[in-house]
Design an enzyme around this catalytic site. Structure first.
Site, short mmCIF file in Angstrom:
data_model
loop_
_atom_site.label_atom_id
_atom_site.label_comp_id
_atom_site.label_asym_id
_atom_site.label_seq_id
_atom_site.Cartn_x
_atom_site.Cartn_y
_atom_site.Cartn_z
N LYS A 46 -1.54 0.90 -6.67
CA LYS A 46 -0.77 0.88 -5.43
C LYS A 46 -1.35 1.78 -4.35
CE LYS A 46 2.42 -2.03 -6.83
NZ LYS A 46 2.63 -3.34 -6.24
N SER A 271 2.26 -2.08 -18.28
CA SER A 271 1.79 -3.28 -17.58
C SER A 271 0.35 -3.63 -17.97
CB SER A 271 1.88 -3.11 -16.07
OG SER A 271 1.09 -2.02 -15.65
N1 PMP Z 1 3.27 -1.92 -10.60
C1 PMP Z 1 2.78 -1.74 -11.81
C2 PMP Z 1 2.83 -0.42 -12.49
C3 PMP Z 1 2.23 -2.82 -12.42
O1 PMP Z 1 1.76 -2.64 -13.60
C4 PMP Z 1 2.18 -4.08 -11.83
C5 PMP Z 1 1.63 -5.23 -12.55
N2 PMP Z 1 0.29 -5.49 -12.35
C6 PMP Z 1 2.67 -4.21 -10.63
C7 PMP Z 1 3.23 -3.15 -10.02
C8 PMP Z 1 2.65 -5.53 -9.98
O2 PMP Z 1 1.64 -5.65 -9.08
P1 PMP Z 1 1.95 -6.47 -7.78
O3 PMP Z 1 3.07 -5.78 -7.08
O4 PMP Z 1 0.70 -6.44 -6.99
O5 PMP Z 1 2.36 -7.84 -8.19
#
Ligand code: PMP
Length: 316
Positions: A46, A271
């Site tokens: 992020k 995740s």
């Molecule tokens: N936050 C975390 C900690 C994740 O593991 C994931 C899964 N990949 C996401 C968010 C989701 O990512 P996005 O919001 O880009 O779909």
């Protein structure tokens, strides 16, 4: 006014390319190309969207020095935005449902952010409403990660281009990710398609494991923070993901796979277990020569008090 990312005297950490490595959990098993996004400065993928969304808003004049950013997120996005705002001299408000771990709240406060809690039963929808309200009242920049195209754009122009440079042969056949906002899968899929790859997108969905499966067949499992039922995200529901395949992964397998990754020296959260387990299924579907890419989104330290560490918590 000068861009604080460029101004002298301010510490703004450069987000370097994260490694892309082929990870094989079983000898002779499939090797999955994993983007080690847990190595980003605040500990998750992020950082990319936080930096991209805020810097873009700064360049467009939507936020200025001393301004405030608000976001509804109980997870990594809030932590990444708190760090980004600390670096840029901006204020930050994180709106989250009660029950979010003390560690997460303290991390945001340590960066100078403010945490606003909404009643737990209001969930993410309550947090989204409250963030809207606060943005209206204060004139803060509301980054709206669930609908902001700059979220997916960060992965299209940045993470995706890194992967294309790093992967041998420069092509990708399958991209696998759990969906929170959908920014990761939407942005990476666009990057690879635009580069001429015939790439199949796979959305990994955690489902309740064997014990509960008979009672609640294939129902979504909230075992993976950051991965939600997709209806929350406009960004995802309106995206064109040609040939999208959904892969249901039981929560038992999610935790088992995350623990195996940690045991091999990848300090990841749940995740990553979801994404890796789904990537193995994708590899099975596409065949042994296919190049399947996934993301290991965040670090294990955020989950010490969760089920991921259950088997270790009781040990002496
Ligand atoms: N936050 C975390 C900690 C994740 O593991 C994931 C899964 N990949 C996401 C968010 C989701 O990512 P996005 O919001 O880009 O779909």
């Amino acid at each position: 006014m000068s861009n604080p990312f460029k101004s002298e005297g301010r510490f703004v950490q450069k987000i370097e390319a994260t490694p892309l490595v082929e990870v094989r959990l079983e000898p002779g098993g499939a090797g999955i190309w994993c983007k080690l996004e847990f190595l980003n400065p605040s500990g998750s993928t992020k950082d990319r969207i936080a930096r991209y969304m805020v810097e873009k808003a700064w360049r467009d004049g939507r936020i200025k020095e001393g301004g405030t950013v608000v976001e509804a997120s109980s997870g990594s996005t809030s932590i990444a935005l708190a760090m980004t705002c600390a670096q840029m001299g901006l204020k930050f408000i994180a709106v989250m449902p009660e029950g979010v771990s003390r560690e997460r709240q303290l991390t945001i406060r340590a960066y100078g952010g403010r945490v606003v809690l909404v009643a737990g039963e209001e969930g993410i929808h309550g947090a989204l409403r409250k963030a809207e309200e606060l943005a209206g009242e204060t004139g803060a920049l509301y980054t709206r990660q669930f609908e902001n195209p700059d979220n997916a754009e960060a992965h299209r122009v940045w993470t995706g281009q890194e992967i294309l440079r790093q992967i041998p042969g420069g092509t990708v056949d399958g991209i696998v990710s759990g969906v929170g906002t959908g920014g990761t899968i939407v942005g990476l899929h666009s990057a690879f398609s635009e580069a001429g790859c015939e790439v199949t997108p796979f959305a990994a969905r955690p489902v309740r494991g064997s014990a509960l499966q008979e009672l609640e067949c294939c129902s979504f499992s909230p075992c993976v923070p950051g991965v939600v039922e997709e209806s929350v995200s406009k960004l995802y529901s309106e995206a064109k993901l040609d040939g999208l395949v959904e892969l249901d992964i039981s929560d038992d397998l999610v935790f088992d796979t995350a623990r195996k990754l940690i045991r091999q020296g990848f300090p990841v959260g749940p995740s990553s277990g979801l994404n890796y387990a789904a990537a193995l299924e994708a590899q099975n579907k596409l065949g042994p020569d296919a190049r399947v890419v996934t993301v290991l989104p965040d670090r294990m330290e955020r989950y010490f008090s969760t089920e991921l560490f259950g088997p270790l918590n009781g040990e002496s």
